[in-house]
Design a protein around this motif. Structure first.
Motif, PDB file in Angstrom:
ATOM      1  N   UNK A   5       0.759  -1.223  -0.079  1.00 52.80           N
ATOM      2  CA  UNK A   5      -0.114   0.107   0.181  1.00 52.80           C
ATOM      3  C   UNK A   5       0.848   1.209  -0.036  1.00 52.80           C
ATOM      4  N   UNK A   6       0.147   2.431  -0.341  1.00 53.93           N
ATOM      5  CA  UNK A   6       0.895   3.677  -0.238  1.00 53.93           C
ATOM      6  C   UNK A   6       0.031   4.772   0.136  1.00 53.93           C
ATOM      7  N   UNK A   7       0.548   5.946   0.416  1.00 56.91           N
ATOM      8  CA  UNK A   7      -0.106   7.114   0.318  1.00 56.91           C
ATOM      9  C   UNK A   7       0.678   8.371   0.332  1.00 56.91           C
ATOM     10  N   UNK A   8       0.277   9.541  -0.109  1.00 55.95           N
ATOM     11  CA  UNK A   8       1.267  10.805  -0.296  1.00 55.95           C
ATOM     12  C   UNK A   8       0.361  11.771   0.539  1.00 55.95           C
ATOM     13  N   UNK A   9       1.538  12.544   1.138  1.00 54.03           N
ATOM     14  CA  UNK A   9       1.203  13.776   1.897  1.00 54.03           C
ATOM     15  C   UNK A   9       1.797  14.928   1.225  1.00 54.03           C
ATOM     16  N   UNK A  10       1.116  16.167   0.965  1.00 56.78           N
ATOM     17  CA  UNK A  10       1.817  17.039   0.396  1.00 56.78           C
ATOM     18  C   UNK A  10       2.241  18.091   1.606  1.00 56.78           C
ATOM     19  N   UNK A  16      -3.431  15.953   2.423  1.00 50.02           N
ATOM     20  CA  UNK A  16      -2.904  14.836   1.550  1.00 50.02           C
ATOM     21  C   UNK A  16      -2.812  14.965   0.113  1.00 50.02           C
ATOM     22  N   UNK A  17      -2.088  14.416  -0.488  1.00 52.41           N
ATOM     23  CA  UNK A  17      -1.913  14.326  -1.991  1.00 52.41           C
ATOM     24  C   UNK A  17      -2.888  13.801  -2.722  1.00 52.41           C
ATOM     25  N   UNK A  18      -4.009  14.396  -3.263  1.00 53.76           N
ATOM     26  CA  UNK A  18      -5.258  13.734  -3.747  1.00 53.76           C
ATOM     27  C   UNK A  18      -5.029  13.706  -5.384  1.00 53.76           C
ATOM     28  N   UNK A  19      -5.551  12.536  -5.990  1.00 50.39           N
ATOM     29  CA  UNK A  19      -5.423  12.854  -7.465  1.00 50.39           C
ATOM     30  C   UNK A  19      -4.249  12.556  -8.090  1.00 50.39           C
ATOM     31  N   UNK A  20      -3.224  11.890  -7.396  1.00 50.78           N
ATOM     32  CA  UNK A  20      -1.792  11.711  -7.985  1.00 50.78           C
ATOM     33  C   UNK A  20      -1.820  10.323  -8.636  1.00 50.78           C
ATOM     34  N   UNK A  21      -1.321  10.524  -9.647  1.00 52.82           N
ATOM     35  CA  UNK A  21      -1.195   9.044 -10.473  1.00 52.82           C
ATOM     36  C   UNK A  21       0.130   8.261  -9.894  1.00 52.82           C
ATOM     37  N   UNK A  22      -0.355   6.922  -9.603  1.00 58.64           N
ATOM     38  CA  UNK A  22       0.968   6.139  -9.145  1.00 58.64           C
ATOM     39  C   UNK A  22       0.842   4.951  -9.749  1.00 58.64           C
ATOM     40  N   UNK A  40      -4.514   8.458  -6.472  1.00 56.94           N
ATOM     41  CA  UNK A  40      -4.829   8.603  -4.849  1.00 56.94           C
ATOM     42  C   UNK A  40      -6.164   9.158  -4.663  1.00 56.94           C
ATOM     43  N   UNK A  41      -6.877   9.030  -3.554  1.00 56.93           N
ATOM     44  CA  UNK A  41      -8.043   9.374  -3.300  1.00 56.93           C
ATOM     45  C   UNK A  41      -7.976  10.557  -2.427  1.00 56.93           C
ATOM     46  N   UNK A  42      -9.027  11.442  -1.873  1.00 55.48           N
ATOM     47  CA  UNK A  42      -9.061  12.583  -1.276  1.00 55.48           C
ATOM     48  C   UNK A  42      -8.141  12.707   0.312  1.00 55.48           C
ATOM     49  N   UNK A  43      -7.796  11.345   0.519  1.00 54.49           N
ATOM     50  CA  UNK A  43      -7.087  11.134   1.843  1.00 54.49           C
ATOM     51  C   UNK A  43      -5.498  11.085   1.423  1.00 54.49           C
ATOM     52  N   UNK A  44      -5.333  11.183   0.019  1.00 54.02           N
ATOM     53  CA  UNK A  44      -3.929  10.618  -0.335  1.00 54.02           C
ATOM     54  C   UNK A  44      -3.625   9.405  -0.530  1.00 54.02           C
ATOM     55  N   UNK A  45      -4.744   8.385  -0.157  1.00 54.87           N
ATOM     56  CA  UNK A  45      -4.348   7.061  -0.222  1.00 54.87           C
ATOM     57  C   UNK A  45      -4.961   6.366  -1.594  1.00 54.87           C
ATOM     58  N   UNK A  46      -4.091   5.148  -1.822  1.00 50.45           N
ATOM     59  CA  UNK A  46      -4.826   4.358  -2.932  1.00 50.45           C
ATOM     60  C   UNK A  46      -6.091   3.316  -2.518  1.00 50.45           C
TER      61      UNK A  46
END
Length: 117
Positions: A5-10, A16-22, A40-46
């Protein structure tokens, strides 16, 4: 059963980093085999694990995060040649470990990651 799993924080905007292509690739010698693509979703998670089930096996993998596209969509003025356009993380998985979580903390000019839980 293992999973990745992964998630992105801005860090630049404190959200959260939302709508980032992974994109997830399996590295086979000099070749990259695309395994999965997600946003990534609105919480920065896939929403679902990037790797699980029969696809989860020992090997070298590469995650690619489209950070430049994310910042451009937010209206951040980046140079034509963005310092961090695509963030590439190459790492190994030992299938005996059940869960690999690879978070990404980004800004237009830096990033950090670690093996999370």
């Amino acid at each position: 059963m293992g999973r990745l799993t992964t998630h992105v924080l801005d860090a630049a905007h404190g959200c959260p980093g939302s709508s980032i292509k992974v994109e997830l690739y399996r590295v086979e010698g000099q070749q990259l085999e695309l395994v999965n693509t997600a946003l990534t979703n609105s919480d920065g998670r896939v929403d679902a694990p990037l790797l699980q089930g029969d696809d989860y096996r020992t090997g070298v993998y590469q995650l690619q995060f489209s950070a430049g596209d994310y910042y451009r969509a937010r209206g951040v003025q980046l140079p034509t040649q963005a310092f961090l356009d695509v963030v590439v993380l190459r790492f190994g998985i030992d299938e005996s470990q059940e869960h690999y979580h690879v978070p990404l903390l980004i800004s237009p000019y830096s990033y950090s990651t670690y093996r999370g839980s």
